[in-house]
Each structure stands twice: as structure tokens, then as C-alpha cells.
Write a protein that holds these residues in place. Structure first.
Motif, mmCIF file in Angstrom:
data_model
loop_
_atom_site.group_PDB
_atom_site.id
_atom_site.type_symbol
_atom_site.label_atom_id
_atom_site.label_comp_id
_atom_site.label_asym_id
_atom_site.label_seq_id
_atom_site.Cartn_x
_atom_site.Cartn_y
_atom_site.Cartn_z
ATOM 1 N N GLN A 159 0.833 -1.205 0.000
ATOM 2 C CA GLN A 159 0.000 0.000 0.000
ATOM 3 C C GLN A 159 0.873 1.263 0.000
ATOM 4 O O GLN A 159 0.586 2.228 -0.707
ATOM 5 C CB GLN A 159 -0.923 0.006 1.222
ATOM 6 C CG GLN A 159 -1.896 1.177 1.244
ATOM 7 C CD GLN A 159 -2.862 1.100 2.428
ATOM 8 O OE1 GLN A 159 -2.896 0.109 3.157
ATOM 9 N NE2 GLN A 159 -3.627 2.151 2.612
ATOM 10 N N PHE A 160 1.951 1.220 0.783
ATOM 11 C CA PHE A 160 2.860 2.373 0.828
ATOM 12 C C PHE A 160 3.547 2.572 -0.524
ATOM 13 O O PHE A 160 3.671 3.698 -1.014
ATOM 14 C CB PHE A 160 3.907 2.170 1.930
ATOM 15 C CG PHE A 160 4.978 3.220 1.948
ATOM 16 C CD1 PHE A 160 4.725 4.479 2.465
ATOM 17 C CD2 PHE A 160 6.238 2.960 1.421
ATOM 18 C CE1 PHE A 160 5.709 5.464 2.457
ATOM 19 C CE2 PHE A 160 7.222 3.928 1.413
ATOM 20 C CZ PHE A 160 6.960 5.188 1.942
ATOM 21 N N LEU A 161 3.991 1.482 -1.141
ATOM 22 C CA LEU A 161 4.665 1.577 -2.438
ATOM 23 C C LEU A 161 3.727 2.109 -3.525
ATOM 24 O O LEU A 161 4.151 2.864 -4.406
ATOM 25 C CB LEU A 161 5.222 0.209 -2.840
ATOM 26 C CG LEU A 161 6.367 -0.324 -1.968
ATOM 27 C CD1 LEU A 161 6.781 -1.712 -2.421
ATOM 28 C CD2 LEU A 161 7.565 0.628 -2.002
ATOM 29 N N VAL A 162 2.450 1.728 -3.445
ATOM 30 C CA VAL A 162 1.459 2.250 -4.391
ATOM 31 C C VAL A 162 1.305 3.758 -4.198
ATOM 32 O O VAL A 162 1.219 4.522 -5.172
ATOM 33 C CB VAL A 162 0.103 1.537 -4.214
ATOM 34 C CG1 VAL A 162 -0.995 2.283 -4.972
ATOM 35 C CG2 VAL A 162 0.181 0.100 -4.685
ATOM 36 N N MET A 217 10.528 7.444 5.144
ATOM 37 C CA MET A 217 10.868 8.864 5.014
ATOM 38 C C MET A 217 11.853 9.079 3.864
ATOM 39 O O MET A 217 11.784 10.099 3.155
ATOM 40 C CB MET A 217 11.472 9.387 6.322
ATOM 41 C CG MET A 217 11.838 10.864 6.293
ATOM 42 S SD MET A 217 12.639 11.397 7.819
ATOM 43 C CE MET A 217 11.519 12.688 8.357
ATOM 44 N N ARG A 218 12.736 8.119 3.643
ATOM 45 C CA ARG A 218 13.718 8.258 2.577
ATOM 46 C C ARG A 218 13.047 8.282 1.205
ATOM 47 O O ARG A 218 13.501 8.997 0.302
ATOM 48 C CB ARG A 218 14.750 7.134 2.664
ATOM 49 C CG ARG A 218 15.903 7.306 1.702
ATOM 50 C CD ARG A 218 17.169 6.674 2.199
ATOM 51 N NE ARG A 218 17.065 5.233 2.294
ATOM 52 C CZ ARG A 218 18.045 4.450 2.763
ATOM 53 N NH1 ARG A 218 19.178 4.981 3.178
ATOM 54 N NH2 ARG A 218 17.902 3.142 2.805
ATOM 55 N N TYR A 219 11.963 7.528 1.039
ATOM 56 C CA TYR A 219 11.213 7.558 -0.227
ATOM 57 C C TYR A 219 10.688 8.971 -0.494
ATOM 58 O O TYR A 219 10.784 9.487 -1.615
ATOM 59 C CB TYR A 219 10.045 6.580 -0.179
ATOM 60 C CG TYR A 219 10.405 5.140 -0.448
ATOM 61 C CD1 TYR A 219 10.453 4.636 -1.748
ATOM 62 C CD2 TYR A 219 10.688 4.271 0.594
ATOM 63 C CE1 TYR A 219 10.768 3.313 -2.003
ATOM 64 C CE2 TYR A 219 11.008 2.939 0.355
ATOM 65 C CZ TYR A 219 11.045 2.467 -0.941
ATOM 66 O OH TYR A 219 11.364 1.155 -1.192
ATOM 67 N N PHE A 220 10.117 9.592 0.551
ATOM 68 C CA PHE A 220 9.564 10.933 0.375
ATOM 69 C C PHE A 220 10.668 11.977 0.204
ATOM 70 O O PHE A 220 10.474 12.982 -0.481
ATOM 71 C CB PHE A 220 8.653 11.283 1.552
ATOM 72 C CG PHE A 220 7.264 10.741 1.409
ATOM 73 C CD1 PHE A 220 6.282 11.460 0.741
ATOM 74 C CD2 PHE A 220 6.932 9.486 1.909
ATOM 75 C CE1 PHE A 220 5.002 10.955 0.583
ATOM 76 C CE2 PHE A 220 5.660 8.970 1.762
ATOM 77 C CZ PHE A 220 4.683 9.705 1.081
#
Length: 234
Positions: A159-162, A217-220
Motif C-alpha cells: 500500500q505504501f509503495l502504491v 521517510m527516505r522515499y519521500f
């Protein structure tokens, strides 16, 4: 008269005795909880522990090498905590650069110039690391022996990756400044949420939770970098 062989044998025994006595002395100091104070490279004067920042020898005022045992929080006079006063951090950074910046050592010895470069680089790295919540959190985990490898996290929930994919798609399709600002506001709100939750995790000593949140947080943070790049004129 001593022969050459006898004198050589005596010399060997003197070396062995000196080594034995030296080890006994070191052992007794260790047993008594004593540590041998480091000496100034320039004058040989003992450098006393607990006297300020110890950048300079108290006897000859020569700049000393960086302390390899000192972490960034200690160097920047911060508590080892995720919550950092960024204003005080900036003031400390400026103070240290006034002490150790290479510009102030242009007329000094090559040794002090070398140490100045090392100190200045270390201060820059410490400031950059502790200034941003992401790098500060990753460094705190590193001090606990926990590191997050670069790259895609296979354990991240779908869900987070989507959610990340959808924001990236919106960013790629953004045709107006208003659309870009909307995405930026969304990312900023998520980063604020992550920062608050990561702080709580560290305060509770839940390093696994902090690791999970910092990974997200690193993704954002990567999306924030893409937004900055999109605003940079070619």
C-alpha cells in the motif's frame, strides 16, 4: 671484561625486562581504571581530558588531530537525540569553523594545515548530518549498530509503495505551478508526520520502529529532491 656475546645477551635481557615492566605498568593502570592521556604531537605535553573542546594543546596552542572516538552529537554539543535545536546547531557550526577552518592556518605548519582540513571536513559532515531529520535519524541508528541499505526495500508494504508510485506519477504529469505546489504540500505534510513519529520511536527506544519509519521517510525525501530539480532552471 665482557665479551661481545655476553654484552649482546645482556642487551636482549634489558629489552625484555623493559617490555615486561612496561606491560606491568600498563596493566596496573588499566586495573586501576586509569587511561594514558594523549600527548601533543608538537610539544609532547599531556592533553588533559575534559578541558573544553581540546582542539588545541593547552601548553603550546598547536592544533591537535580530531578525536576518532567523538561522535557528531558530542562534537556539535548536542544531546544524542533525534530532537535537535537547529538554531543552536548552526551557531555551534559557525563557532567551530571560526576555530578550525583552513583559512586560519595558511601560515601554520603542514601538520596543522592537515589537521585543519580534517577538522573542517568533520565539522561540515557533522552539521549536514544532524541538520536534516532523515540523516540525523539514520546516524542515530548507525550509532546503535543498525544501518539501512540503499535501494528498494523489499519489506515495504504494498500500500505504501502504491502511494509512492501515485505521487511520482502526479509529479511526472504536473503541468502547472499549482499542481506542483499541491504535490509539494502533500510531501511536506508526510515528512512532518514521519518526523513526529520517528521522534516518538527514538524516545521510546524502539529502534526497529524508527528504522521502518526512516525507510519510508527516505522515499519521500527522494520525491522532495525531484521537486527541487523540477524547479531548477535548465
Amino acid at each position: 671484561m665482557w665479551g661481545c656475546g655476553a654484552r649482546a645477551l645482556l642487551g636482549v635481557w634489558e629489552v625484555r625486562l623493559a617490555g615486561f615492566l612496561g606491560r606491568r605498568l600498563l596493566g596496573s593502570n588499566a586495573a586501576a581504571g586509569k587511561s594514558i592521556a594523549p600527548q601533543c604531537w608538537n610539544c609532547g605535553h599531556a592533553r588533559e581530558a575534559g578541558c573544553g573542546d581540546e582542539f588545541f594543546c593547552s601548553h603550546c596552542r598547536a592544533l591537535q588531530p580530531p578525536d576518532p572516538t567523538r561522535d557528531y552529537f558530542s562534537l556539535m554539543n548536542c544531546n544524542r537525540s533525534f530532537r535537535v535545536d537547529v538554531t543552536k546547531l548552526q551557531h555551534r557550526y559557525q563557532q567551530l569553523q571560526r576555530l578550525v577552518h583552513p583559512d586560519f592556518f595558511s601560515q601554520k605548519s603542514q601538520t596543522e594545515k592537515h589537521f585543519s582540513d580534517k577538522h573542517s571536513t568533520l565539522v561540515n559532515d557533522a552539521y549536514k548530518t544532524l541538520q536534516a531529520p532523515l540523516t540525523r535519524g539514520l546516524y542515530l541508528l548507525k550509532l546503535q549498530g543498525i544501518e539501512i541499505p540503499e535501494g528498494t526495500d523489499d519489506k515495504a508494504d504494498s500500500q505504501f509503495l502504491v502511494e509512492i508510485m501515485e505521487i511520482n506519477e502526479r509529479l511526472a504529469d504536473a503541468q502547472s505551478e499549482a499542481a506542483m505546489e499541491e504535490i509539494e504540500a502533500t510531501v511536506r505534510a508526510k515528512q512532518k508526520e514521519f518526523t513526529d513519529n520517528i521522534n516518538s520511536a527514538f524516545e521510546q527506544g524502539d529502534f526497529e520502529k524508527a528504522k521502518e519509519l526512516l525507510t519510508k521517510m527516505r522515499y519521500f525525501s527522494n520525491i522532495e529532491e525531484k521537486i527541487k530539480l523540477s524547479k531548477t532552471p535548465l
